[in-house]
Motif scaffolding. Structure first.
Motif, PDB file in Angstrom:
ATOM      1  N   MET A   1       0.847  -1.193   0.000  1.00 21.53           N
ATOM      2  CA  MET A   1       0.000   0.000   0.000  1.00 21.53           C
ATOM      3  C   MET A   1       0.885   1.246   0.000  1.00 21.53           C
ATOM      4  O   MET A   1       1.842   1.334   0.783  1.00 21.53           O
ATOM      5  N   PRO A   2       0.614   2.222  -0.916  1.00 22.53           N
ATOM      6  CA  PRO A   2       1.436   3.440  -0.936  1.00 22.53           C
ATOM      7  C   PRO A   2       1.350   4.181   0.386  1.00 22.53           C
ATOM      8  O   PRO A   2       0.321   4.201   1.048  1.00 22.53           O
ATOM      9  N   ILE A   3       2.491   4.789   0.768  1.00 21.88           N
ATOM     10  CA  ILE A   3       2.571   5.501   2.032  1.00 21.88           C
ATOM     11  C   ILE A   3       2.238   6.970   1.806  1.00 21.88           C
ATOM     12  O   ILE A   3       2.797   7.612   0.912  1.00 21.88           O
ATOM     13  N   ILE A   4       1.334   7.496   2.600  1.00 22.72           N
ATOM     14  CA  ILE A   4       0.971   8.917   2.531  1.00 22.72           C
ATOM     15  C   ILE A   4       2.013   9.728   3.277  1.00 22.72           C
ATOM     16  O   ILE A   4       2.394   9.400   4.398  1.00 22.72           O
ATOM     17  N   ARG A   5       2.507  10.790   2.644  1.00 20.12           N
ATOM     18  CA  ARG A   5       3.522  11.636   3.268  1.00 20.12           C
ATOM     19  C   ARG A   5       3.226  13.098   2.972  1.00 20.12           C
ATOM     20  O   ARG A   5       2.504  13.422   2.020  1.00 20.12           O
ATOM     21  N   ARG A   6       3.767  13.949   3.789  1.00 21.53           N
ATOM     22  CA  ARG A   6       3.645  15.386   3.553  1.00 21.53           C
ATOM     23  C   ARG A   6       4.655  15.815   2.489  1.00 21.53           C
ATOM     24  O   ARG A   6       5.810  15.416   2.528  1.00 21.53           O
ATOM     25  N   LEU A   7       4.209  16.640   1.577  1.00 24.39           N
ATOM     26  CA  LEU A   7       5.097  17.126   0.529  1.00 24.39           C
ATOM     27  C   LEU A   7       6.017  18.194   1.096  1.00 24.39           C
ATOM     28  O   LEU A   7       5.639  18.950   2.002  1.00 24.39           O
ATOM     29  N   PRO A   8       7.239  18.290   0.583  1.00 25.17           N
ATOM     30  CA  PRO A   8       8.153  19.349   1.040  1.00 25.17           C
ATOM     31  C   PRO A   8       7.569  20.726   0.743  1.00 25.17           C
ATOM     32  O   PRO A   8       6.788  20.910  -0.198  1.00 25.17           O
ATOM     33  N   GLU A   9       7.968  21.702   1.545  1.00 24.20           N
ATOM     34  CA  GLU A   9       7.412  23.050   1.414  1.00 24.20           C
ATOM     35  C   GLU A   9       7.694  23.655   0.048  1.00 24.20           C
ATOM     36  O   GLU A   9       6.836  24.299  -0.556  1.00 24.20           O
ATOM     37  N   ASN A  10       8.918  23.442  -0.472  1.00 21.98           N
ATOM     38  CA  ASN A  10       9.234  24.026  -1.777  1.00 21.98           C
ATOM     39  C   ASN A  10       8.401  23.403  -2.893  1.00 21.98           C
ATOM     40  O   ASN A  10       8.007  24.071  -3.857  1.00 21.98           O
ATOM     41  N   LEU A  11       8.094  22.086  -2.781  1.00 24.89           N
ATOM     42  CA  LEU A  11       7.249  21.452  -3.795  1.00 24.89           C
ATOM     43  C   LEU A  11       5.812  21.930  -3.697  1.00 24.89           C
ATOM     44  O   LEU A  11       5.135  22.128  -4.711  1.00 24.89           O
ATOM     45  N   VAL A  12       5.337  22.150  -2.474  1.00 27.19           N
ATOM     46  CA  VAL A  12       3.989  22.688  -2.292  1.00 27.19           C
ATOM     47  C   VAL A  12       3.881  24.066  -2.936  1.00 27.19           C
ATOM     48  O   VAL A  12       2.885  24.387  -3.608  1.00 27.19           O
ATOM     49  N   ASN A  13       4.894  24.880  -2.757  1.00 25.17           N
ATOM     50  CA  ASN A  13       4.879  26.221  -3.354  1.00 25.17           C
ATOM     51  C   ASN A  13       4.888  26.152  -4.876  1.00 25.17           C
ATOM     52  O   ASN A  13       4.241  26.949  -5.549  1.00 25.17           O
TER      53      ASN A  13
END
Length: 611
Positions: free
Chosen positions: A1-13
């Protein structure tokens, strides 16, 4: 099952930047709106290669301190929402995404100083990373430089257009914001050259006329109406002052430039009975409604809005525009011709010789019905070979009086028959061997002129051109001049010779011979509008260029065609019919409408109950 993770701040921007920053014009819009919200009275914008290489916005607003500057570069940080009442927002910006989004896809330098501070502060962010933080010397206000846009996002960079196209989009953004705020001065420079400069303190009609078209001052009506909580102001061009595309319609809601379907439809409905379907009004409308009656949080670009009562808004705009235009009375943007006014003022003179019809326009030469056995092309060549001998004025109405005097040729000889009269100065009635033919004179002649222009420009042969005794200067905005300059060699092959005459003007040296008597100013403006409507050319694509020029030729043909409402005599009507018979695709005009219809004898008999 794929793991849910928080995206890095620079990628979010960077993901957020995809919604906010689509091209240099998008970044410029956000920066100028921030300057306006900061209370600036003067904004200076400098572009390098249309914003592809650099954008600089300088204002004299409230400025920021070091702590505020650092906070402004964080997502969803803004000073424009003192509380959580987003439905009552009154500023242009409020989402807190613009600066961090731009800084994540470009190299951004922010310099700012508050009025009560002795020195300013500079912060440099290179594609999301802070690379500089130090004091700076500058007057109170803020200066932001954006360089290398999408430099580290090649997938986005390659979708940007040429410098000219991006500059045209940036110019449109600045013009809209400058119209929205006539109390703010704007200066726009492109590659070190000043292209726009307006002073603060102007009224809205003055600012609109200065930016959109100077003719609006005389050929427009000022609008100032109120109904309940809504107010509508601005300038609306007279129906006779129109353009070939709708890019000269500027709409604002609570001082915010918008492109809303409801408002565009309301404008179209207001002018519905006063404009042709392919013509568009020139106007700038400012709609002010209570903030809780409109939702501006529809799209990150903030160019779309939603109204709580759309039916009321549409009705208010339609009725307001119609009443304002009706109040203008018989005012028109088309001044009467000098020779026509001279005829009204001239005392009548009794003719000394038998009156003969005075022919004008394309059919200015005498024409006699061709003899039996003579082909239509031979008859037309014989007609064109005759001279332009001036003839005395005929005070009697043309067309009907002379029909009884001319010998009517046999209708069997011609597919479209022989002209018998004219209805409403628009439709030619002809008798054919198998029925009655009704011809739209303008639509038919439009197709004839188009086919002539195509034939004249075919192959390597240059089209016949009529040189102007005095070259005319046509003033346009700079992007329109760029588009015309780009296709000038192709236009010259069709007889329209154009040269650049400064940043915002074109010099016309010759026009196609068949359009020699047309309005040169209107012709060039409509050709520029057609090029804008059909998009920029693609390098190496001769097919697209050919399609664009084909549409331009259609516009040129429309200008050179005999108009509806012009009285034709029998010779002129027969000349048009004969030319239609030898012209390809003469059954439809350049816009796809039929040029003639036929009522067969059997159909006429059915109308009268004979069959």
């Amino acid at each position: 099952m794929p793991i849910i993770r928080r995206l890095p701040e620079n990628l979010v921007n960077r993901i957020a930047a995809g919604e906010v920053v689509e091209r240099p014009a998008s970044a410029l819009k956000e920066l100028v709106e921030n300057a306006i919200d900061a209370g600036a009275s003067q904004i200076t914008i400098r572009l390098t290669d249309g914003g592809l290489d650099g954008i600089e916005v300088t204002d004299d607003g409230c400025g920021m301190g070091p702590e505020q500057m650092a906070l402004a570069l964080e997502r969803h940080a803004t000073s424009k929402l003192p509380d959580e009442a987003i439905e009552l927002v009154t500023t242009l910006g409020f989402r807190g995404e613009a600066l961090p989004s731009i800084a994540s896809v470009a190299r951004m330098t922010i310099e700012s100083r508050t009025r009560d501070s002795a020195e300013g502060w500079r912060r440099v962010v290179d594609h999301g990373e802070v690379v500089g933080d130090a004091p700076a010397a500058l007057p109170p206000g803020t200066r932001i430089r954006v360089e290398d846009l999408f430099g580290k996002v090649p997938a986005r960079r390659k979708f940007l257009r040429s410098g000219r196209s991006e500059y045209a989009a940036c110019l449109d953004v600045v013009r809209r914001l400058a119209m929205a705020r006539p109390d703010v001065g704007f200066v726009l420079e492109q590659d070190g050259r000043r292209v726009l400069a307006v002073q603060s303190g102007e009224t809205a009609p003055q600012r609109v006329a200065r930016i959109v078209a100077r003719e609006l001052a005389d050929d427009g009506v000022v609008i100032d109406l109120e109904r309940g909580p809504a107010r509508l102001t601005g300038v609306a061009g007279l129906p006779t002052f129109n353009r070939g595309v709708a890019d000269h319609q500027y709409l604002f809601v609570n001082g915010r430039p918008v492109k809303d379907r409801l408002l565009v439809g309301a404008v179209r409905g207001a002018y519905a009975e006063m404009l042709a379907r392919d013509r568009h009004a020139v106007l700038a409308l400012f709609l002010d409604v209570p903030p809780d009656e409109v939702d501006v949080n529809v799209h990150p670009a903030k160019t779309e809005v939603r109204f709580r009562d759309p039916a009321f808004i549409r009705g208010f705009i339609v009725s307001g525009l119609r009443h304002a235009l009706e109040a203008a009375g018989q005012k028109t943007a088309q001044s009467p011709a000098a020779d026509a006014m001279g005829n009204w003022q001239r005392e009548p003179v009794a003719p000394m010789a038998p009156a003969q019809p005075r022919l004008e326009s394309l059919f200015a030469r005498q024409y006699t019905p061709n003899r039996v056995g003579e082909s239509a092309s031979e008859a037309w060549r014989s007609y064109e070979a005759q001279s332009f001998a001036p003839r005395p004025m005929d005070p009697a109405p043309l067309g009907r009086a002379e029909m009884a005097e001319e010998a009517a040729p046999d209708a069997v000889d011609y597919p479209l028959g022989i002209a018998r009269g004219q209805v409403a100065n628009t439709y030619i009635i002809a008798e054919a061997s198998d029925g009655l033919v009704i011809v739209d004179q303008h639509a038919a002649h439009e197709r004839i002129v188009l086919e002539r222009l195509r034939a004249a420009g075919a192959g390597d042969k240059m089209a016949a051109a009529q040189a102007l005794l005095l070259p005319q200067v046509v003033e346009l905005d700079e992007p329109a001049c760029d588009r015309l300059e780009e296709v000038a060699p192709e236009l010259a092959s069709h007889g329209l010779s154009l040269e650049r005459f400064g940043p915002c003007a074109m010099l016309v040296r010759s026009v196609p011979a068949v359009l020699a008597k047309g309005d040169v100013q209107a012709l060039v403006r409509d050709v520029a509008d057609d090029l804008a409507l059909n998009g920029p050319s693609v390098e190496g694509s001769s097919l697209l260029l050919g399609e664009r020029l084909d549409l331009v030729l259609a516009t040129m043909a429309c200008h050179g065609s005999v108009r509806a409402g012009r009285t034709l005599n029998v010779a002129e009507m027969n000349a048009l019919l004969r030319e239609m018979e030898v012209t390809p695709r003469s059954g439809q005009c350049n816009h796809g409408r039929p040029t003639w219809v036929k009522l067969a004898h059997g159909d006429i008999e059915k109308l009268f109950g004979r069959k």
